[in-house]
Enzyme design. Sequence first.
Site, PDB file in Angstrom:
ATOM      1  CD  GLN A 135      -1.484  -8.156   2.667  1.00  0.00           C
ATOM      2  OE1 GLN A 135      -2.502  -7.471   2.574  1.00  0.00           O
ATOM      3  NE2 GLN A 135      -1.375  -9.320   2.072  1.00  0.00           N
ATOM      4  CE  LYS A 146      -5.290  -7.040   0.008  1.00  0.00           C
ATOM      5  NZ  LYS A 146      -4.871  -7.671   1.279  1.00  0.00           N
ATOM      6  CG  ASP A 193      -8.371  -8.315   6.022  1.00  0.00           C
ATOM      7  OD1 ASP A 193      -8.642  -8.646   4.853  1.00  0.00           O
ATOM      8  OD2 ASP A 193      -7.254  -7.915   6.387  1.00  0.00           O
TER       9      ASP A 193
END
Length: 283
Positions: free
Chosen positions: A97, A53, A120
């Site tokens: 994460q 990422k 997200d």
Amino acid sequence: MTAEIISGKELAQNKRDEMKVITEDLKSKGITPGLAVILVGEDPASRSYVRGKKRACEEVGIYSELDELPYETTEEELLEKVEKLNQSPHIHGILVQLPLPSHISEEAIINKILPEKDVDGFHPINIGKMMIGQEGFLPCTPFGIVEMIKSKGISIEGKHVVIIGRSNIVGKPVGQLLLRENATVTYCHSRTKNMEEITKQADILVVAIGREEMIGSEHIKPGAVVIDVGVNRNEAGKLVGDVKFDDVKDLASYLTPVPGGVGPMTITMLLHNTIQSASRSLK
Ligand code: GUN
């Protein structure tokens, strides 16, 4: 019939090239999109994802910072980190994460992220907005899947979409997004009876189970579009999907590969959301 491969890698590259231009334009207006990524613990797969990422941000010109915190980090400490990032004017997107270590509540952490920075699309506010068609952030993997289907000009309206898997980050939201596109949606999961009978009715089959090569030709209607969300490492250490690629490729009309399918699109939609967040801050 041999399936046409939907290359997420290629589509992702095209989108990233477009994003470079948009990012340059934002920078000329005084805004550099910024993404903060937090990893807690040493899980090698998660570590490889977050580094991917960060690399993707660099490629597009997005500012990014990666915080790799030890496994022992407390919930309190993580909440404080998120709060700091919520307040930082340089950060337009915050990504923690998952999964988190079991002593930290994922719910508490996700709820702490400002919905305006939740790139997200995991915050309940953004999930709610997606459900009722309001503008928020769409979760990256489902968003990427819809983009992949549309990129081939495949019509979704009226199609029977069958989703295998009901996770909060893929299965459930991808069904909602495809419903928004006027598909008829059926969910299958671990308790589903006679799953083959159902998956064989799918015009578009989305497989997000997380088990190595579970789905084969016996599950598929000839001509179906098959989207494989799985990323598994087999005994030989090779990356494989949830679908037996070679078994299905002569039956499906379109098929996504692993690797080079959904994965690169997930990261790309994360970049998209971060740029969108930065653009909104301009307004
Ligand atoms: N773990 C697996 N996929 C994801 C994702 O898209 N975002 C985050 N934050 N964690 C994940």
